[in-house]
Design a protein around this motif. Sequence first.
Motif, PDB file in Angstrom:
ATOM      1  N   LEU A 194      46.728  37.263  45.706  1.00  0.00           N
ATOM      2  CA  LEU A 194      46.968  37.930  46.983  1.00  0.00           C
ATOM      3  C   LEU A 194      48.459  37.851  47.273  1.00  0.00           C
ATOM      4  O   LEU A 194      49.022  36.757  47.291  1.00  0.00           O
ATOM      5  CB  LEU A 194      46.174  37.225  48.081  1.00  0.00           C
ATOM      6  N   SER A 195      49.102  38.989  47.489  1.00  0.00           N
ATOM      7  CA  SER A 195      50.513  38.983  47.883  1.00  0.00           C
ATOM      8  C   SER A 195      50.650  39.564  49.290  1.00  0.00           C
ATOM      9  O   SER A 195      49.941  40.502  49.662  1.00  0.00           O
ATOM     10  CB  SER A 195      51.383  39.759  46.893  1.00  0.00           C
TER      11      SER A 195
ATOM     12  N   GLU B  20      42.909  46.443  45.871  1.00  0.00           N
ATOM     13  CA  GLU B  20      42.522  46.519  47.281  1.00  0.00           C
ATOM     14  C   GLU B  20      43.719  46.151  48.139  1.00  0.00           C
ATOM     15  O   GLU B  20      44.550  45.325  47.741  1.00  0.00           O
ATOM     16  CB  GLU B  20      41.358  45.565  47.559  1.00  0.00           C
ATOM     17  N   LYS B  21      43.823  46.742  49.325  1.00  0.00           N
ATOM     18  CA  LYS B  21      44.850  46.376  50.298  1.00  0.00           C
ATOM     19  C   LYS B  21      44.199  46.218  51.662  1.00  0.00           C
ATOM     20  O   LYS B  21      43.180  46.831  51.950  1.00  0.00           O
ATOM     21  CB  LYS B  21      45.953  47.451  50.363  1.00  0.00           C
ATOM     22  N   LEU B  22      44.816  45.363  52.469  1.00  0.00           N
ATOM     23  CA  LEU B  22      44.345  45.161  53.837  1.00  0.00           C
ATOM     24  C   LEU B  22      45.529  45.316  54.774  1.00  0.00           C
ATOM     25  O   LEU B  22      46.513  44.581  54.676  1.00  0.00           O
ATOM     26  CB  LEU B  22      43.721  43.774  54.005  1.00  0.00           C
TER      27      LEU B  22
ATOM     28  N   GLU C 112      30.555  42.083  51.988  1.00  0.00           N
ATOM     29  CA  GLU C 112      30.009  42.434  50.676  1.00  0.00           C
ATOM     30  C   GLU C 112      30.931  43.337  49.873  1.00  0.00           C
ATOM     31  O   GLU C 112      30.865  43.354  48.638  1.00  0.00           O
ATOM     32  CB  GLU C 112      28.647  43.109  50.850  1.00  0.00           C
ATOM     33  N   THR C 113      31.811  44.078  50.543  1.00  0.00           N
ATOM     34  CA  THR C 113      32.594  45.080  49.822  1.00  0.00           C
ATOM     35  C   THR C 113      34.102  44.946  49.976  1.00  0.00           C
ATOM     36  O   THR C 113      34.847  45.463  49.145  1.00  0.00           O
ATOM     37  CB  THR C 113      32.196  46.501  50.285  1.00  0.00           C
ATOM     38  N   GLU C 114      34.583  44.281  51.051  1.00  0.00           N
ATOM     39  CA  GLU C 114      36.012  44.289  51.294  1.00  0.00           C
ATOM     40  C   GLU C 114      36.436  43.123  52.179  1.00  0.00           C
ATOM     41  O   GLU C 114      35.609  42.468  52.820  1.00  0.00           O
ATOM     42  CB  GLU C 114      36.420  45.605  51.963  1.00  0.00           C
ATOM     43  N   TYR C 115      37.760  42.882  52.195  1.00  0.00           N
ATOM     44  CA  TYR C 115      38.328  41.917  53.119  1.00  0.00           C
ATOM     45  C   TYR C 115      38.501  42.572  54.483  1.00  0.00           C
ATOM     46  O   TYR C 115      38.797  43.765  54.582  1.00  0.00           O
ATOM     47  CB  TYR C 115      39.679  41.417  52.614  1.00  0.00           C
ATOM     48  N   GLN C 116      38.337  41.762  55.544  1.00  0.00           N
ATOM     49  CA  GLN C 116      38.498  42.298  56.886  1.00  0.00           C
ATOM     50  C   GLN C 116      39.014  41.210  57.824  1.00  0.00           C
ATOM     51  O   GLN C 116      38.770  40.021  57.623  1.00  0.00           O
ATOM     52  CB  GLN C 116      37.171  42.841  57.411  1.00  0.00           C
ATOM     53  N   ILE C 117      39.749  41.638  58.861  1.00  0.00           N
ATOM     54  CA  ILE C 117      40.221  40.736  59.907  1.00  0.00           C
ATOM     55  C   ILE C 117      39.097  40.557  60.922  1.00  0.00           C
ATOM     56  O   ILE C 117      38.554  41.543  61.439  1.00  0.00           O
ATOM     57  CB  ILE C 117      41.467  41.311  60.598  1.00  0.00           C
TER      58      ILE C 117
END
Length: 367
Positions: free
Chosen positions: A184-185, A208-210, A247-252
């Motif tokens: 993670l960067s 992936e990006k958040l 289940e599918t992505e990173y989230q805040i």
Amino acid sequence: LMKNLFIILSIIFVYSCTTKDVENGSFQHFYVGTYTHESSKGIYKYKLDQKGKLQNLGLVGQTENPSFLAISQDKQFLIVVNETNSNQGNGSIESFKIESDTLHLISRKNSGGAHPCHVNINHTKSILISNYTGGNLALFSLDPKGELSNLKSLHQHKGQGTTDRQKAPHVHSAWFIPNTNEVLSIDLGTNELYFSELNKDTLSHVKEKLAMAPGAGPRHLVFHPTLKWFYVLNELNGTISQVERNETEYQIVHTVSTLPADFSGQNTCADIHVSEDGRYIYASNRGHNSMAIFKVNENNGNLKYIGFESTRGDGPRSFSLTPDGNFLVVANQKTNNIISFKRDTETGLLTFVDEIKAPTPVCIVFE
């Protein structure tokens, strides 16, 4: 005669116990990275005794702008970024062999971009270098003798955010996600987190990006010990964002301010750490010049503010919890001092213990 003999034996016993305490680690040692544009010459070593008193052991490695340090997990080597910009548009990184009273330089390489500001090393001795002005993430490795490899992978970030500090990519830190092959960067400039994979000696393309809140300016993070969540410190808007993966992505999932509601001055956040038991999180404010203290909700990971503690100096750039968790040591960059606090492991609160001078301190790493 017997009375005198008893006194002598008592003195020997006390001395023996004191010596044993020292040998068993009553003193905790740490390295201090600095900026060398004023009086500093490089990397310094300090020690903290069992009461929290500080002592300067002196210069142990002479080098330019060693603004961030990382120790290999086997404790044999110190990896250093030199936050500079050469004619070729690169900073540099260095590896040092850790010896009892000094650091021995082993190797030096171009960092792959200008002004490297963060380094991370994992158990396989893969090394992540964050080049701030270069706007890229570089991958190196360390061999068993402490020699740095040539550059193995380079991720160039693109884009910009919404503030004056975000007109170009600025990679501020990079992390190995525990128990995975993910990297993670954190890019303060594009205002995003980038996720990729480490496959042997290469980094995959970003998968992936958040995006963070507009103008947040993410800088550093900590992983909660249970690995259910991690917490991103946002430098520009003075917040901490709790992130988790569904289940599918990173989230805040939750965000809190690092500042009191009535503060109206200028402030930027710098560093964040979590206690080993996962109950408390600490973050440093530059401007408010404080340690913000939060309690972690054990059920959902949300943070609850419980207090602020003055850092007794200006510009708390870096801080660290001691390996035993009993103290917190903070480096005030602008006032050239290091402060030690006793940490109440039950309440999480801090109590001032000691202060010592240090030349432009910007990074603290315990052995």
